[in-house]
Write a protein that holds these residues in place. Sequence first.
Motif, PDB file in Angstrom:
ATOM      1  N   CYS A  21      -7.330   2.268  -5.965  1.00 37.96           N
ATOM      2  CA  CYS A  21      -6.512   1.150  -6.443  1.00 37.96           C
ATOM      3  C   CYS A  21      -6.827  -0.116  -5.644  1.00 37.96           C
ATOM      4  CB  CYS A  21      -5.032   1.501  -6.297  1.00 37.96           C
ATOM      5  SG  CYS A  21      -3.950   0.065  -6.516  1.00 37.96           S
ATOM      6  N   PRO A  22      -7.197  -1.198  -6.340  1.00 39.42           N
ATOM      7  CA  PRO A  22      -7.573  -2.422  -5.618  1.00 39.42           C
ATOM      8  C   PRO A  22      -6.423  -3.032  -4.809  1.00 39.42           C
ATOM      9  CG  PRO A  22      -7.513  -2.808  -8.006  1.00 39.42           C
ATOM     10  CD  PRO A  22      -7.355  -1.331  -7.798  1.00 39.42           C
ATOM     11  N   TYR A  23      -5.201  -2.851  -5.293  1.00 36.41           N
ATOM     12  CA  TYR A  23      -4.049  -3.371  -4.529  1.00 36.41           C
ATOM     13  C   TYR A  23      -3.875  -2.561  -3.243  1.00 36.41           C
ATOM     14  CZ  TYR A  23      -2.776  -5.435  -9.070  1.00 36.41           C
ATOM     15  OH  TYR A  23      -2.759  -6.122 -10.258  1.00 36.41           O
ATOM     16  N   ARG A  26      -6.570  -3.505  -0.599  1.00 34.28           N
ATOM     17  CA  ARG A  26      -6.382  -4.695   0.218  1.00 34.28           C
ATOM     18  C   ARG A  26      -5.291  -4.478   1.256  1.00 34.28           C
ATOM     19  NH1 ARG A  26      -4.568  -9.035  -4.483  1.00 34.28           N
ATOM     20  NH2 ARG A  26      -2.420  -8.392  -4.754  1.00 34.28           N
ATOM     21  N   LEU A  45      -1.807   8.978  -9.292  1.00 33.39           N
ATOM     22  CA  LEU A  45      -0.959   8.104 -10.115  1.00 33.39           C
ATOM     23  C   LEU A  45      -0.278   8.876 -11.232  1.00 33.39           C
ATOM     24  CD1 LEU A  45      -3.112   4.841 -10.334  1.00 33.39           C
ATOM     25  CD2 LEU A  45      -1.192   5.350  -8.807  1.00 33.39           C
ATOM     26  N   LYS A  48       3.102  11.177  -9.215  1.00 34.11           N
ATOM     27  CA  LYS A  48       3.586  10.494  -8.010  1.00 34.11           C
ATOM     28  C   LYS A  48       4.642  11.329  -7.303  1.00 34.11           C
ATOM     29  CE  LYS A  48       2.627   6.294 -10.402  1.00 34.11           C
ATOM     30  NZ  LYS A  48       3.125   5.604 -11.587  1.00 34.11           N
ATOM     31  N   LYS A  58       9.757   1.541  -9.073  1.00 33.02           N
ATOM     32  CA  LYS A  58       8.820   0.967 -10.047  1.00 33.02           C
ATOM     33  C   LYS A  58       7.514   1.755 -10.123  1.00 33.02           C
ATOM     34  CE  LYS A  58       7.078  -2.816  -7.105  1.00 33.02           C
ATOM     35  NZ  LYS A  58       5.629  -3.094  -7.131  1.00 33.02           N
ATOM     36  N   GLY A  59       7.257   2.585  -9.135  1.00 35.01           N
ATOM     37  CA  GLY A  59       6.153   3.535  -9.259  1.00 35.01           C
ATOM     38  C   GLY A  59       4.759   2.950  -9.180  1.00 35.01           C
ATOM     39  N   THR A  60       4.592   1.867  -8.425  1.00 37.80           N
ATOM     40  CA  THR A  60       3.232   1.375  -8.205  1.00 37.80           C
ATOM     41  C   THR A  60       2.854   1.581  -6.737  1.00 37.80           C
ATOM     42  OG1 THR A  60       3.944  -0.903  -7.679  1.00 37.80           O
ATOM     43  CG2 THR A  60       3.413  -0.421  -9.987  1.00 37.80           C
ATOM     44  N   VAL A  61       1.556   1.793  -6.504  1.00 30.78           N
ATOM     45  CA  VAL A  61       1.045   1.816  -5.138  1.00 30.78           C
ATOM     46  C   VAL A  61       0.407   0.450  -4.865  1.00 30.78           C
ATOM     47  CG1 VAL A  61       0.656   4.281  -4.943  1.00 30.78           C
ATOM     48  CG2 VAL A  61      -1.128   2.849  -5.946  1.00 30.78           C
ATOM     49  N   PRO A  62       0.378   0.021  -3.620  1.00 31.50           N
ATOM     50  CA  PRO A  62       0.858   0.692  -2.413  1.00 31.50           C
ATOM     51  C   PRO A  62       2.359   0.497  -2.191  1.00 31.50           C
ATOM     52  CG  PRO A  62      -0.098  -1.429  -1.828  1.00 31.50           C
ATOM     53  CD  PRO A  62      -0.293  -1.268  -3.312  1.00 31.50           C
ATOM     54  N   ASP A  73       6.979  -2.928  -1.280  1.00 36.51           N
ATOM     55  CA  ASP A  73       6.247  -2.304  -2.377  1.00 36.51           C
ATOM     56  C   ASP A  73       5.401  -3.292  -3.189  1.00 36.51           C
ATOM     57  OD1 ASP A  73       8.177  -3.598  -3.841  1.00 36.51           O
ATOM     58  OD2 ASP A  73       9.079  -1.778  -4.682  1.00 36.51           O
ATOM     59  N   GLU A  74       4.955  -4.361  -2.514  1.00 37.46           N
ATOM     60  CA  GLU A  74       3.988  -5.289  -3.116  1.00 37.46           C
ATOM     61  C   GLU A  74       2.844  -5.428  -2.111  1.00 37.46           C
ATOM     62  OE1 GLU A  74       3.576  -7.039  -5.995  1.00 37.46           O
ATOM     63  OE2 GLU A  74       5.245  -5.878  -6.821  1.00 37.46           O
ATOM     64  N   SER A  75       1.616  -5.301  -2.624  1.00 31.40           N
ATOM     65  CA  SER A  75       0.457  -5.264  -1.711  1.00 31.40           C
ATOM     66  C   SER A  75       0.336  -6.523  -0.843  1.00 31.40           C
ATOM     67  CB  SER A  75      -0.831  -5.038  -2.502  1.00 31.40           C
ATOM     68  OG  SER A  75      -0.984  -6.040  -3.488  1.00 31.40           O
TER      69      SER A  75
HETATM   70  N1  LIG Z   1       1.907  -6.051  -7.872  1.00 26.00           N
HETATM   71  C1  LIG Z   1       1.638  -4.742  -7.360  1.00 26.00           C
HETATM   72  C2  LIG Z   1       0.694  -4.033  -8.307  1.00 26.00           C
HETATM   73  C3  LIG Z   1       0.335  -2.628  -7.874  1.00 26.00           C
HETATM   74  C4  LIG Z   1      -0.268  -1.811  -9.024  1.00 26.00           C
HETATM   75  O1  LIG Z   1      -0.178  -2.178 -10.197  1.00 26.00           O
HETATM   76  N2  LIG Z   1      -0.867  -0.657  -8.695  1.00 26.00           N
HETATM   77  C5  LIG Z   1      -1.337   0.229  -9.745  1.00 26.00           C
HETATM   78  C6  LIG Z   1      -2.557   1.046  -9.340  1.00 26.00           C
HETATM   79  S1  LIG Z   1      -3.975   0.067  -9.023  1.00 26.00           S
HETATM   80  C7  LIG Z   1      -0.259   1.257 -10.037  1.00 26.00           C
HETATM   81  O2  LIG Z   1       0.314   1.818  -9.123  1.00 26.00           O
HETATM   82  N3  LIG Z   1       0.019   1.494 -11.319  1.00 26.00           N
HETATM   83  C8  LIG Z   1       1.015   2.468 -11.705  1.00 26.00           C
HETATM   84  C9  LIG Z   1       0.440   3.592 -12.498  1.00 26.00           C
HETATM   85  O3  LIG Z   1      -0.758   3.574 -12.802  1.00 26.00           O
HETATM   86  O4  LIG Z   1       1.188   4.530 -12.780  1.00 26.00           O
HETATM   87  C10 LIG Z   1       1.067  -4.864  -5.956  1.00 26.00           C
HETATM   88  O5  LIG Z   1       0.435  -5.890  -5.659  1.00 26.00           O
HETATM   89  O6  LIG Z   1       1.267  -3.964  -5.118  1.00 26.00           O
END
Ligand SMILES: N[C@@H](CCC(=O)N[C@@H](CS)C(=O)NCC(=O)O)C(=O)O
Length: 224
Positions: A21-23, A26, A45, A48, A58-62, A73-75
């Motif tokens: 994951c690019p986020y 970084r 993903l 989780k 919200k279930g996003t990484v990181p 929870d924001e990169s």
């Molecule tokens: N705005 C968030 C975006 C993070 C994001 O969208 N990560 C993706 C993976 S690259 C994710 O977890 N998506 C949820 C999924 O695929 O279930 C951040 O900067 O941390």
Amino acid sequence: LSCNELPSDSITPVLYSFRRCPYAMRARMAIYYAGVTVELREVLLRDKPAEMLRHSAKGTVPVLALPDGAVIDESMDIMTWALMQNDRNNWLPKPDDKAMTEVQALISENDGSFKAHLDYYKYADRYPAYSKQHYRMQGEVFLSRLERRLANMPYLVAERVTVADIAVFPFIRQFAFVDETWFFSSPYQQLQKWLNQLLNTDLFLSVMRKYPVWKAGNDITLIP
Ligand SMILES: N[C@@H](CCC(=O)N[C@@H](CS)C(=O)NCC(=O)O)C(=O)O
């Protein structure tokens, strides 16, 4: 470093991350650079861990869970958290520096329109309304902007790396590798050089090391 003596969720912040994951990339780069120790939990993903979702629904990484219960929870916020602790090469320009405005503008274009074009380009077969080339050309607006900046200096906003380079680079990497042959024979020669240079840093190679998927009760993986 692997160690099973520390109790989990203890004094060490916990980073839920996904290698590709690019986020997350970084965020890991800022953590490595700052040298702040965190427990890395590699997640899938599509599966989780409940522990992560409890911290951030919200279930996003990181996701970074701090020992005091705070959750980031924001990169970009995780990067800033790491850099506030140690920023020996001044990745973060001073708030009143005009470079800071440029950093913010680049990152917001990257995370906004460029990321959208990147996804259309990468998954063009899911969006048959337009051709892959069409989506690529939309992404090239940002590539051209970066290319013009890099014609004047080796990094995006300064003579040295700043947080803008690190925040944007994982997304340019993804764009480039959708069609590597195209990218490396495109007119964006400064950008190619910049990308290659960052790809070959110890920092990037370190954050791309592979770890097994985390499960409760596993040994603890500490990074850097
Ligand atoms: N705005 C968030 C975006 C993070 C994001 O969208 N990560 C993706 C993976 S690259 C994710 O977890 N998506 C949820 C999924 O695929 O279930 C951040 O900067 O941390």
